[in-house]
Design a protein around this motif. Structure first.
Motif, PDB file in Angstrom:
ATOM      1  N   ASN A  16      23.975 -22.984 -29.676  1.00  0.00           N
ATOM      2  CA  ASN A  16      23.072 -23.731 -28.795  1.00  0.00           C
ATOM      3  C   ASN A  16      22.360 -24.832 -29.595  1.00  0.00           C
ATOM      4  N   SER A  17      21.604 -25.672 -28.891  1.00  0.00           N
ATOM      5  CA  SER A  17      20.962 -26.826 -29.525  1.00  0.00           C
ATOM      6  C   SER A  17      19.931 -26.415 -30.582  1.00  0.00           C
ATOM      7  N   GLU A  18      19.222 -25.293 -30.367  1.00  0.00           N
ATOM      8  CA  GLU A  18      18.248 -24.834 -31.362  1.00  0.00           C
ATOM      9  C   GLU A  18      18.932 -24.451 -32.670  1.00  0.00           C
ATOM     10  N   ILE A  23      20.189 -25.395 -38.373  1.00  0.00           N
ATOM     11  CA  ILE A  23      21.200 -25.493 -39.430  1.00  0.00           C
ATOM     12  C   ILE A  23      21.224 -26.916 -40.002  1.00  0.00           C
ATOM     13  N   PHE A  24      21.064 -27.920 -39.135  1.00  0.00           N
ATOM     14  CA  PHE A  24      21.034 -29.304 -39.610  1.00  0.00           C
ATOM     15  C   PHE A  24      19.884 -29.492 -40.604  1.00  0.00           C
ATOM     16  N   ARG A  25      18.682 -29.008 -40.267  1.00  0.00           N
ATOM     17  CA  ARG A  25      17.526 -29.169 -41.162  1.00  0.00           C
ATOM     18  C   ARG A  25      17.794 -28.504 -42.518  1.00  0.00           C
ATOM     19  N   TYR A  26      18.396 -27.327 -42.464  1.00  0.00           N
ATOM     20  CA  TYR A  26      18.709 -26.607 -43.712  1.00  0.00           C
ATOM     21  C   TYR A  26      19.641 -27.439 -44.591  1.00  0.00           C
ATOM     22  N   ALA A  50      27.739 -35.170 -38.027  1.00  0.00           N
ATOM     23  CA  ALA A  50      28.005 -33.968 -37.231  1.00  0.00           C
ATOM     24  C   ALA A  50      26.814 -33.665 -36.324  1.00  0.00           C
ATOM     25  N   HIS A  51      25.640 -33.733 -36.873  1.00  0.00           N
ATOM     26  CA  HIS A  51      24.426 -33.453 -36.095  1.00  0.00           C
ATOM     27  C   HIS A  51      24.269 -34.436 -34.934  1.00  0.00           C
TER      28      HIS A  51
END
Length: 180
Positions: A16-18, A23-26, A50-51
């Motif tokens: 899902n978007s959350e 994962i993107f922030r990490y 990708a994000h």
């Protein structure tokens, strides 16, 4: 070249978007060029791309279509590699093509070629499969193009077909044994 954004972000295609944001922030912190220990500018750019694709519902839907096509191709390749008979069938088709071209050269050494369409018809192999076999036989030096664009067997092809034919026919060597 297709890039698997789900694999790149190490997430499920059902994420899902959350989850995508977390994962993107990490990964963004980990691979940001300002991070002295783990920074990697090219990896960071891939993560951002990708994000940006997966967070936008329209872009993600378009990407998912390509993703499913890529998955289908990957599945076909995997199944083809598992199918041990595939290489054996290819070997039979290639031997048949060499036999056709051998017979043609033997009948008319001055006009030894067979055209693409006729090879397709005589071999019973569809054009999309025939291209692979013709490429392989040509790369091995077993066949070549004539001046008028048809395919013809080469001397190397005749030698290869002859050694293969003798190997596949034990009765041919049996005749030689009785000649002593």
């Amino acid at each position: 070249m297709f890039i698997d954004y789900y694999e790149l972000l190490e997430i499920s295609p059902n994420a899902n978007s959350e989850t995508i944001e977390r994962i993107f922030r990490y990964f963004a912190m980990r691979y940001h060029p300002d991070n002295r220990e783990t920074g990697n500018e090219s990896r960071f750019s891939e993560i951002v791309e990708a994000h940006n694709t997966l967070r936008d519902p329209v872009k993600r839907a378009q990407y998912d279509i390509l993703y499913r096509q890529h998955l289908g191709l990957r599945h076909e390749l995997t199944e083809g590699a598992r199918d041990g008979g595939g290489m054996e069938r290819d070997s039979v088709i290639q031997a048949n093509l060499l036999s056709l071209l051998y017979v043609r050269r033997r009948r008319d050494v001055n006009n030894p070629g067979i055209g693409d369409e006729e090879l397709e018809r005589l071999s019973g192999c569809p054009r999309e499969h025939l291209e692979f076999h013709l490429w392989y036989l040509k790369a091995k030096g077993f066949i070549g193009r004539t001046e008028n664009g048809t395919f013809a067997i080469t001397v190397e092809g005749i030698d290869h077909a002859g050694t293969r034919h003798g190997r596949d026919r034990p009765d041919a060597t049996r005749l030689l044994d009785h000649a002593d």
